[in-house]
Each structure stands twice: as C-alpha cells, then as structure tokens.
Scaffold this active site. Structure first.
Site, mmCIF file in Angstrom:
data_model
loop_
_atom_site.group_PDB
_atom_site.id
_atom_site.type_symbol
_atom_site.label_atom_id
_atom_site.label_comp_id
_atom_site.label_asym_id
_atom_site.label_seq_id
_atom_site.Cartn_x
_atom_site.Cartn_y
_atom_site.Cartn_z
ATOM 1 N N HIS A 92 14.731 40.518 64.478
ATOM 2 C CA HIS A 92 15.740 39.809 65.384
ATOM 3 C C HIS A 92 15.117 39.113 65.997
ATOM 4 O O HIS A 92 15.349 38.181 66.410
ATOM 5 C CB HIS A 92 17.023 41.012 65.987
ATOM 6 C CG HIS A 92 17.916 40.446 66.812
ATOM 7 N ND1 HIS A 92 18.507 39.906 67.808
ATOM 8 C CD2 HIS A 92 19.104 39.960 65.665
ATOM 9 C CE1 HIS A 92 19.586 39.132 67.455
ATOM 10 N NE2 HIS A 92 19.995 39.230 66.678
ATOM 11 N N HIS A 110 21.245 32.268 64.877
ATOM 12 C CA HIS A 110 22.718 32.044 65.166
ATOM 13 C C HIS A 110 23.531 31.251 65.363
ATOM 14 O O HIS A 110 22.218 29.779 65.197
ATOM 15 C CB HIS A 110 22.369 32.729 66.433
ATOM 16 C CG HIS A 110 22.117 34.191 66.787
ATOM 17 N ND1 HIS A 110 20.582 34.243 66.549
ATOM 18 C CD2 HIS A 110 22.861 35.077 65.974
ATOM 19 C CE1 HIS A 110 20.700 36.065 66.596
ATOM 20 N NE2 HIS A 110 21.564 36.206 66.824
ATOM 21 N N HIS A 119 22.925 38.511 59.433
ATOM 22 C CA HIS A 119 23.068 40.207 60.157
ATOM 23 C C HIS A 119 23.442 41.323 58.995
ATOM 24 O O HIS A 119 23.311 42.304 58.885
ATOM 25 C CB HIS A 119 23.918 40.378 61.409
ATOM 26 C CG HIS A 119 23.501 39.353 62.426
ATOM 27 N ND1 HIS A 119 23.251 37.748 62.544
ATOM 28 C CD2 HIS A 119 22.680 39.823 63.306
ATOM 29 C CE1 HIS A 119 22.521 37.809 63.534
ATOM 30 N NE2 HIS A 119 22.650 39.147 64.330
ATOM 31 N N HIS A 241 31.980 39.119 69.512
ATOM 32 C CA HIS A 241 30.388 39.143 69.315
ATOM 33 C C HIS A 241 28.991 39.240 70.484
ATOM 34 O O HIS A 241 28.629 40.039 70.960
ATOM 35 C CB HIS A 241 29.462 38.150 67.921
ATOM 36 C CG HIS A 241 28.499 38.783 67.937
ATOM 37 N ND1 HIS A 241 27.975 37.409 68.430
ATOM 38 C CD2 HIS A 241 27.042 39.680 67.878
ATOM 39 C CE1 HIS A 241 26.209 38.003 68.510
ATOM 40 N NE2 HIS A 241 26.040 38.926 68.050
ATOM 41 N N HIS A 245 27.822 41.911 73.623
ATOM 42 C CA HIS A 245 26.039 41.916 74.519
ATOM 43 C C HIS A 245 26.507 41.978 75.464
ATOM 44 O O HIS A 245 24.960 42.980 75.905
ATOM 45 C CB HIS A 245 25.821 40.661 73.331
ATOM 46 C CG HIS A 245 25.061 41.639 71.900
ATOM 47 N ND1 HIS A 245 23.969 41.604 71.506
ATOM 48 C CD2 HIS A 245 25.493 40.716 70.654
ATOM 49 C CE1 HIS A 245 23.552 41.898 69.750
ATOM 50 N NE2 HIS A 245 24.243 40.891 69.907
ATOM 51 N N PHE A 270 18.859 37.790 72.951
ATOM 52 C CA PHE A 270 18.312 38.200 71.497
ATOM 53 C C PHE A 270 16.229 38.754 71.045
ATOM 54 O O PHE A 270 16.257 40.085 70.375
ATOM 55 C CB PHE A 270 17.748 36.618 71.155
ATOM 56 C CG PHE A 270 19.184 35.739 70.618
ATOM 57 C CD1 PHE A 270 20.152 36.551 69.860
ATOM 58 C CD2 PHE A 270 19.494 34.527 70.767
ATOM 59 C CE1 PHE A 270 21.721 35.647 69.405
ATOM 60 C CE2 PHE A 270 20.389 33.539 70.844
ATOM 61 C CZ PHE A 270 21.269 34.283 70.187
ATOM 62 N N HIS A 283 27.168 45.607 65.752
ATOM 63 C CA HIS A 283 26.592 44.620 63.953
ATOM 64 C C HIS A 283 27.605 45.038 62.650
ATOM 65 O O HIS A 283 27.575 44.391 62.055
ATOM 66 C CB HIS A 283 25.900 43.751 64.309
ATOM 67 C CG HIS A 283 25.174 42.872 64.634
ATOM 68 N ND1 HIS A 283 25.184 41.563 64.347
ATOM 69 C CD2 HIS A 283 24.714 42.475 66.731
ATOM 70 C CE1 HIS A 283 25.361 40.605 65.263
ATOM 71 N NE2 HIS A 283 24.389 41.109 66.453
#
Ligand code: C2O
Length: 352
Positions: A92, A110, A119, A241, A245, A270, A283
């Site tokens: 990632h 992204h 993903h 999403h 996070h 990230f 995810h």
C-alpha cells in the site's frame, strides 16, 4: 494508454502523506527480471471463498484468522519475505506514497478509477496468503459491514489486546463498541446512537444511489499512462471509505510515544494503513460495495474504457511467485473465486 505495472527498478523512497520521508523502504523484493514477469491466471477452484460479515463470525473463525495473521507476522523475521505482514502493508505504501514513478509522474492508485481494482487484487492475494499459511484454501477475509447498523462499530475481534488482529496505533475512541461516524473527517459530532446510525444510512444511500448513477462517478476519474496523480475520486472512495480510515487511525499531531508525532497512523495515512489488520476487513467491505453497486442495475456497470481494463499491477502470490495482473481480470469476484455472505442493505431504501 493504460497504466503499466510499476517499474520495480525505479522504486524509491516513499513519503508520508503530509509528512517527511518514510523512514524505511516500502519497495517489494525485486523479481529477477521484471520484464519477464508472467500474467496471472486465476487458479481453478472447487469451492468459493465466502467472505463473512465481521460481526457474525464464530469463535472458531476468529481463532483461524488470528492464527493466520500471527503466522504472517512471524514471516517478518525475514524482512524481504514478500509474504510477511510488513511487506504486505508496504504494498500500500509503495503504490500510494510516491515510491513508484510512471513516466515523469509519481504513481498513485487513489483518487482515480484504479481505486477499486487495485484494492481488489491486493486483498485477493492477501487472502490467499493467509489461507495458505493455515492450509485452508477456502479461508475468506471478513468484511467490516459498516453499511449495516449491526456492523457500524469496530468489529470486536480487532479490539482484543494481545491478539494478532489488534493494533495499538488507533484512536482510543474506536474501542468498546462506539458507533462509527461514516462521515468523519476529524470533528466529533455530538449525537445519539440512533441519530448516528440514521445519518450513516442516509449517507450510504447518497453515495451508492443518488450521487453514483453512472460508472465514472462511482469509480473515479480516468487515470492513464502519464496522467497526473489524483484526477478525482469516486463517491465511495470519498465517503465512507476515507472517513473510516480517519476515524480509526490516531489523531494527527498527537504524541505516539518517544516524541514521535502522529500523521494518522496506522489507518489514517496511506503509508501505514496496511499495518492495521482491520485495513483488509475495511477494504473487503469497500470491495463488496462494488458488487452491491452493480447489483443496483441500470447504468451501474463496469467501465468499458480499454485504458482502465488493460491497466496492470504487480503482486506476489502465496507461493512467492511474482505476477502481473490486469484490471479486466478482476471484474467478477466469483470468477476470482470469492463472494460475500449476504447481509441486508437497509440503505437501499433510505431515501432522504
Ligand atoms: Cu488504499 Cu483505504 O486506501
């Protein structure tokens, strides 16, 4: 032209989002000859892996998942083992924190139409690796069912100190069953649980239905060879999403110990997000939303642009073999060998 697999020869230093350089290398072990890495073929399978909702799993499932994850963490003893937990997290970091270049630009998966397929492939291999570590070819990742009222909290199996699924680098607010705010961008909303759940369902309706009537709005903006990074994100990538996070990671600028200041670790940046085992569970639900969105019908279909379909990534499989994979081969999760155990989707009828 499509995005080619990242050039491993030029993999370099990654940077923490909004911060300095990542203090270690995020690059995977280099295959002997990048140019001869073959195309991946989905292996034959006799049984689908059924990804369960995280709030519904049995103790037996949790024990297996925990064991698989701790075995993966043990592989970190060899820091160049591509199957190790840190190497998996570094995937990632490499794809999202400027370690790779594409033409004269930095590669970033992204905020573009590569978000969903990247993903999906990433979890596909992560799941196969976990399964192979416990000799269970049907092992399936759990999904964090945050779109359903019964899943709107950190799944309890990730909140057990001492477990391989636990991560200390989280916001303490996520512990002990707190209801998640799917619109969280850092400001706590004072409200009761019922109101929060209602807000979340409204938000899901908006992102899946109202705001995503056609493919580009759902997947994100076109991103091709030589494109500038971050052309624009799709509705679900944006919300919920990203809020999930931010909600889970530590608060930025807090002290992580030894005077190290937080950039949102682990989930909120990230480069570090994959270091929290709940990342892959989060995810899985993002990935499930792709299937759910297509099931809504109408114009809700996969993109047909060849630059999307032919874009490629690079991964190691559970046998430590390197592969190139194409977006066009990940459009149907059943063909890839997995599916989701169904749960109801009350947001579908949550018209404001
Ligand atoms: Cu690659 Cu949830 O971010």
């Amino acid at each position: 032209a499509p995005v080619p697999p990242p050039d491993q020869k030029s993999c370099g230093t990654a940077t923490i989002t909004d911060g300095p350089a990542v203090p270690y290398s995020c690059c995977p072990p280099k295959p002997d000859d990048m140019d001869s890495v073959p195309y991946y073929k989905i292996p034959r399978m006799s049984k689908l892996r059924k990804r369960p909702a995280a709030q519904n799993v049995t103790e037996e499932y949790i024990a297996k998942y925990q064991l698989a994850t701790s075995k993966m963490k043990e592989l970190d003893k060899d820091q160049f083992d591509p199957l190790g937990f840190k190497q998996q997290a570094n995937i990632h970091c490499a794809y999202c924190n400027n370690a790779y270049t594409m033409g004269d630009q930095k590669l970033q998966v992204h905020e573009s139409w590569l978000f969903f397929p990247f993903h999906r492939w990433y979890l596909y291999f992560y799941e196969r690796i976990l399964g192979s570590l416990i000799d269970d070819p049907t092992f399936a990742l759990p999904y964090w069912n945050w779109d359903h009222p019964s899943g709107m909290r950190l799944p309890p199996m990730f909140d057990v100190e001492g477990s391989s699924l636990y991560d200390a680098r989280r916001n303490p607010q996520v512990r002990n069953g707190t209801i998640i705010d799917l619109g969280f961008f850092g400001d706590e909303v004072k409200t009761n649980e019922i109101q929060m759940i209602t807000n979340n369902l409204l938000l899901m309706y908006r992102q899946m239905i109202t705001n995503a009537p056609c493919p580009l709005l759902f997947f994100g903006e076109p991103y091709r060879f030589g494109s500038k990074p971050n052309p624009g994100q799709g509705t679900i990538e944006n919300i919920p999403h990203t809020p999930v996070h931010i909600w889970t990671g530590t608060v930025r600028d807090t002290d992580l110990g030894n005077g190290v200041k937080s950039y949102g670790e682990d989930m909120g940046n990230f480069y570090s997000a994959g270091l929290d085992p709940v990342f892959y569970c989060h995810h899985a639900n993002v990935d499930r939303m792709w299937n759910e969105w297509k099931a809504l019908g109408g114009k809700r279909r996969d993109l047909t642009d060849n630059d999307w379909l032919n874009s490629e990534f690079f991964f190691y499989d559970e046998n430590r073999d390197p592969w190139r994979v194409k977006v066009r081969d990940c459009l149907d999760s059943k063909k890839m060998g997995y599916d989701y155990e169904p749960t109801s989707t009350p947001w579908r009828n949550f018209k404001p």
